[in-house]
Design a protein around this motif. Structure first.
Motif, short mmCIF file in Angstrom:
data_model
loop_
_atom_site.label_atom_id
_atom_site.label_comp_id
_atom_site.label_asym_id
_atom_site.label_seq_id
_atom_site.Cartn_x
_atom_site.Cartn_y
_atom_site.Cartn_z
N VAL A 49 0.85 -1.19 0.00
CA VAL A 49 0.00 0.00 0.00
C VAL A 49 0.89 1.24 0.00
O VAL A 49 2.07 1.18 0.32
CB VAL A 49 -0.95 0.02 1.22
N ASP A 50 0.29 2.39 -0.35
CA ASP A 50 1.07 3.62 -0.38
C ASP A 50 1.25 4.17 1.04
O ASP A 50 0.66 3.66 2.00
CB ASP A 50 0.44 4.66 -1.30
N ALA A 51 2.07 5.20 1.14
CA ALA A 51 2.44 5.73 2.46
C ALA A 51 1.23 6.26 3.22
O ALA A 51 1.11 6.07 4.44
CB ALA A 51 3.49 6.83 2.30
N GLU A 52 0.32 6.93 2.52
CA GLU A 52 -0.84 7.51 3.19
C GLU A 52 -1.74 6.42 3.77
O GLU A 52 -2.20 6.52 4.92
CB GLU A 52 -1.63 8.38 2.23
N GLU A 53 -1.99 5.37 3.00
CA GLU A 53 -2.84 4.29 3.49
C GLU A 53 -2.18 3.54 4.64
O GLU A 53 -2.83 3.18 5.62
CB GLU A 53 -3.17 3.31 2.36
N SER A 54 -0.88 3.31 4.52
CA SER A 54 -0.14 2.65 5.59
C SER A 54 -0.21 3.47 6.88
O SER A 54 -0.43 2.93 7.97
CB SER A 54 1.32 2.44 5.17
N PHE A 55 -0.03 4.78 6.75
CA PHE A 55 -0.08 5.67 7.91
C PHE A 55 -1.46 5.62 8.56
O PHE A 55 -1.57 5.47 9.78
CB PHE A 55 0.23 7.10 7.47
N ALA A 56 -2.51 5.72 7.75
CA ALA A 56 -3.87 5.74 8.29
C ALA A 56 -4.23 4.42 8.96
O ALA A 56 -4.85 4.40 10.03
CB ALA A 56 -4.86 6.05 7.17
N THR A 57 -3.82 3.31 8.36
CA THR A 57 -4.13 2.00 8.94
C THR A 57 -3.43 1.81 10.28
O THR A 57 -4.04 1.41 11.28
CB THR A 57 -3.71 0.87 7.98
N GLY A 58 -2.14 2.11 10.31
CA GLY A 58 -1.39 1.98 11.56
C GLY A 58 -1.96 2.88 12.65
O GLY A 58 -2.04 2.48 13.82
N LEU A 59 -2.37 4.08 12.26
CA LEU A 59 -2.94 5.01 13.24
C LEU A 59 -4.22 4.45 13.84
O LEU A 59 -4.42 4.51 15.07
CB LEU A 59 -3.21 6.36 12.58
N GLU A 60 -5.08 3.87 13.02
CA GLU A 60 -6.33 3.31 13.54
C GLU A 60 -6.06 2.15 14.48
O GLU A 60 -6.76 1.98 15.48
CB GLU A 60 -7.24 2.89 12.39
N TRP A 61 -5.05 1.35 14.20
CA TRP A 61 -4.69 0.26 15.11
C TRP A 61 -4.24 0.81 16.46
O TRP A 61 -4.61 0.29 17.52
CB TRP A 61 -3.59 -0.60 14.51
N VAL A 62 -3.43 1.86 16.42
CA VAL A 62 -2.98 2.46 17.68
C VAL A 62 -4.16 3.06 18.44
O VAL A 62 -4.27 2.92 19.66
CB VAL A 62 -1.90 3.52 17.40
N LEU A 63 -5.06 3.73 17.73
CA LEU A 63 -6.24 4.30 18.39
C LEU A 63 -7.13 3.22 18.98
O LEU A 63 -7.73 3.40 20.05
CB LEU A 63 -7.04 5.17 17.40
N ASP A 64 -7.21 2.07 18.30
CA ASP A 64 -7.99 0.95 18.86
C ASP A 64 -7.38 0.49 20.18
O ASP A 64 -8.10 0.20 21.14
CB ASP A 64 -8.00 -0.23 17.87
N ALA A 65 -6.04 0.42 20.21
CA ALA A 65 -5.38 0.01 21.45
C ALA A 65 -5.60 1.03 22.57
O ALA A 65 -5.82 0.65 23.73
CB ALA A 65 -3.88 -0.17 21.19
N VAL A 66 -5.54 2.30 22.22
CA VAL A 66 -5.79 3.35 23.22
C VAL A 66 -7.23 3.27 23.71
O VAL A 66 -7.50 3.40 24.92
CB VAL A 66 -5.49 4.75 22.61
N ALA A 67 -8.18 3.03 22.80
CA ALA A 67 -9.59 2.91 23.19
C ALA A 67 -9.78 1.78 24.18
O ALA A 67 -10.54 1.90 25.15
CB ALA A 67 -10.45 2.69 21.95
N ALA A 68 -9.10 0.65 23.94
CA ALA A 68 -9.22 -0.48 24.85
C ALA A 68 -8.70 -0.12 26.24
O ALA A 68 -9.28 -0.50 27.26
CB ALA A 68 -8.46 -1.68 24.29
N LYS A 69 -7.63 0.65 26.29
CA LYS A 69 -7.06 1.04 27.57
C LYS A 69 -7.96 2.05 28.27
O LYS A 69 -8.20 1.96 29.47
CB LYS A 69 -5.67 1.66 27.35
#
Length: 226
Positions: A204-224
Motif C-alpha cells: 500500500v502507499d504511504a498515506e494508506e499505511s499511515f492511516a491503517t497503523g494510526l487506527e490500530w494504535v487508536l484501537d489500542a488506546v480505546a481499549a485502555k
C-alpha cells in the motif's frame, strides 16, 4: 527567559520583526533543509545585517523553536474535535501533512515539548478532548503513544522521500533494481516468513499505511481507556 517572553527591539532602518525572520527561515528550510538555515542566510534574504537579527533571536535553537511553532499554527484544528479519537486522528494527520509541506519538521519532531503559543494551543486542544475520560496519567500516556507512532511513521516517510531524490529512484524502482538479489536470498529457504511477506503481502502507499497503523494504535488506546 524564552524567546517568547523576551520583547522584540524597536524597528530600525530595515523593518524587522520575528514574524518576518521566521518566515524567511522557514522558506530557506523548505528549499534546502535545516542545513540551509543560519542567521547570516536569513539576514541576507531580508537584506539586513546579521547582527540585526541577534536583537530578536539569540541562537539558532531559538530560531528553530520559532519555526516549529509557526508550523504548529498549520496543525492547530479550526474547531473543537467531536471526541478524543477524532482529536488524536486530527493531530496525527495534521502533523503528517505539515511535515510533507515542510520536510525539515521531521528532524525536529519528538524532542522537547513545543512551548510556543501555537504548540501549546495544539496540546491544549488535544488534551481537552480527553479531559475527564480517565486519570490524567493515563491520558498523557495515550497522547504519548499516538505521538510516538506518528512521529516514527512521518520520519520513515520523509526518509524515503529524501532517498528517492538522492538516488533518482522511486521506492518501487529501487525494489525492482534489487529484486534479483532478494530473489536469490529468498530462494535459499532461510527466510520463509520474509518470503511470504514479499510474495503474498499487499503493498500500500504511504498515506494508506499511515492511516491503517494510526487506527490500530487508536484501537489500542480505546481499549485502555475503556
Amino acid at each position: 527567559m524564552t524567546v517568547w517572553d523576551r520583547p522584540e527591539p524597536p524597528n530600525r532602518p530595515v523593518p524587522l520583526d520575528r514574524e518576518r525572520i521566521v518566515a524567511a527561515a522557514v522558506a530557506l528550510a523548505d528549499e534546502g533543509g535545516l542545513a540551509a538555515v543560519s542567521l547570516r542566510k536569513v539576514a541576507a534574504r531580508l537584506d539586513a545585517g546579521p547582527m540585526r537579527l541577534y536583537g530578536y533571536i539569540s541562537t539558532k535553537d531559538e530560531l528553530f523553536d520559532l519555526m516549529v511553532d509557526a508550523v504548529y499554527a498549520e496543525i492547530l484544528p479550526g474547531e473543537r474535535a467531536g471526541d478524543w479519537r477524532e482529536a488524536l486522528r486530527s493531530l496525527a494527520h495534521g502533523t503528517r501533512r505539515a511535515a510533507l509541506r515542510h520536510e525539515w519538521l521531521a528532524d525536529l519532531l519528538g524532542g522537547r515539548p513545543a512551548l510556543g503559543p501555537n504548540g501549546l494551543a495544539v496540546s491544549e486542544a488535544t488534551l481537552a478532548a480527553l479531559d475527564g475520560l480517565t486519570d490524567v496519567d493515563t491520558v498523557m500516556r495515550a497522547v504519548e503513544t499516538v505521538s510516538a507512532y506518528f512521529t516514527g511513521a512521518i520520519r520513515r516517510e520523509i526518509t524515503d522521500l529524501r532517498a528517492e531524490r538522492a538516488t533518482g529512484l522511486s521506492k518501487s524502482e529501487w525494489h525492482r533494481a534489487r529484486g534479483p538479489h532478494v530473489t536469490r536470498m529468498l530462494a535459499t529457504g532461510r527466510f520463509p516468513a520474509l518470503a511470504r511477506a514479499v510474495h503474498d503481502g499487499t503493498h500500500v502507499d504511504a498515506e494508506e499505511s499511515f492511516a491503517t497503523g494510526l487506527e490500530w494504535v487508536l484501537d489500542a488506546v480505546a481499549a485502555k481507556l475503556g
